[in-house]
Motif scaffolding. Sequence first.
Motif, short mmCIF file in Angstrom:
data_model
loop_
_atom_site.label_atom_id
_atom_site.label_comp_id
_atom_site.label_asym_id
_atom_site.label_seq_id
_atom_site.Cartn_x
_atom_site.Cartn_y
_atom_site.Cartn_z
N ILE A 51 -31.34 -28.64 -13.14
CA ILE A 51 -30.47 -29.71 -12.63
C ILE A 51 -29.01 -29.28 -12.77
O ILE A 51 -28.59 -28.84 -13.84
CB ILE A 51 -30.72 -31.02 -13.39
N PHE A 52 -28.28 -29.40 -11.68
CA PHE A 52 -26.84 -29.12 -11.66
C PHE A 52 -26.11 -30.45 -11.65
O PHE A 52 -26.38 -31.31 -10.80
CB PHE A 52 -26.50 -28.31 -10.40
N ILE A 53 -25.21 -30.65 -12.57
CA ILE A 53 -24.46 -31.90 -12.64
C ILE A 53 -23.05 -31.66 -12.11
O ILE A 53 -22.30 -30.85 -12.65
CB ILE A 53 -24.40 -32.45 -14.08
N SER A 54 -22.70 -32.38 -11.06
CA SER A 54 -21.37 -32.29 -10.45
C SER A 54 -20.61 -33.56 -10.78
O SER A 54 -21.11 -34.67 -10.52
CB SER A 54 -21.52 -32.11 -8.94
N TYR A 55 -19.41 -33.43 -11.33
CA TYR A 55 -18.68 -34.61 -11.78
C TYR A 55 -17.19 -34.29 -11.85
O TYR A 55 -16.78 -33.12 -11.88
CB TYR A 55 -19.18 -35.04 -13.17
#
Length: 508
Positions: A6-10
Amino acid sequence: MEALKIFISYAHEDEPYRQALEKYLIVLKLQGLIEHWDDRMIVPGDRWDDEINANLEGCHVIVLLVSINFIGSEYIRAKEMRRAMERHGAGAAVVVPVLVRVTPEWSNVLGLGALQVLPVQPGRIPEEVVPIKKWDDEDEAWTCVVNGLRRTIEKFRKTQAARATAATTTPASVAEPKPRATTAATVASADGLKALRELMADGDIHAAADSFRKDFADASEHIVVLGDYKDLHDALHDLHFQCYNFALQESRRADSAAVNWESLIHAEAVLLRILEAIREVAARPTLAPAETAFVADLEDASCELHAAIDSNELAQVKPPVRRLSRVLAIQPSKINLRLNDTARGLPLVALAESMAKMRGQLKDTDLASEEGRRFDQGVTALAALRKDVQELCAEHDTWQEIDAEMRRIEAQLGQDLGDLEFSWEGLRKKLLALCSDPAEPWGVVLTEEVEKLDAALAAGVPTRITQAFRRCYSKAGARFYDVDFELKELCDELRKVGAELDKILAKL
């Protein structure tokens, strides 16, 4: 079972929400379902942009923590979000937006409104996406997000497994044609050019070859262009027989429950492969951008087909099928015209004449050598190769016309037989003219199908006419596929001639 990444973009202003998501993902991590990455894992010395790109390309699920700061970040919009949506559309990853703060017009940014967004507050009718900050119970909000991600992970695993199976299975309805039986002229032509290159150690022969540099360069350039057009034509042929036909069949089902979704997953896998192939051809310097502008339609069809599979809704299958139908109704004939014009324009005559003139300048001792003998055979073979190209182009043209007409008739069979009855006599003559050689098994079989359609038309029974036409179309389509394959094989063989020409040019 391998954990999904999972890649978290924020936005960094939303760091508390990133920390909360990481905390609530712990159960999925302990179960071995996921591992996650975010930019806080970049260590001193790493090239941060390279690390972000590498992890974005290698992930399976992309979580977007959506807020006004997230939307306002130029880097996130231009880099992370755009690439995330591209990978989502290609089926390589799935994008899950999580609305963390009140964000006006968030659904109008880069297609976010078309995705299923979390968290959805239970008990509201209709269901409503409520930003995490607005929930009374934060634990409940993040539990909703985690449960949604769990469902996404399970569905993504099943879809990827089905795609992998479908992509490695050759459909029974698409038989692989036999390779060309005769490539002797091409092989001998290429070998003759190779022999010439070896003979060029003699300064006189080198000088003679240099005087025909333009003929060599023209032939090489034409062969490159021919190969590029044939690569495009071949990709669209695969699109028709290995993707469109399956999608069209499923789009005609009575309802969503009757759809064979695995067949559509196969069609999607083929479409993605063809898109990559066409993009590679489009990047070559020989083709004008206008000649591959239809790629945009294929990309839209790919996104629409992916959305249809995700939703399991029959109504969503129809738009991508219409897009593919439009591409296939226009592009193959346009590319075929350019391909055949290029093939007919191959300066093989000039090349053969140049080589014949050089042969006249060879000494008897050179001609008597092994290299001289091979060169002499290559000169003769070029004339036979030119004949092969012309005859195959002519046959391919005729089958292209027949296929276009039969496809048009087939599309109207369910509503009206009048077009078939009006067109059949001319179409029949074209088919029988191509089937005139009794030594060709395919011709015997197709002739029988033509005669059966004659009998069905004479009987005037619509169901018999429809069945007989489709059998005839199937046999004609199989032969067209074989001829198309032969032309591709010949183009591939011609590339060997082009490669030898390029080696000669490099020495001049």
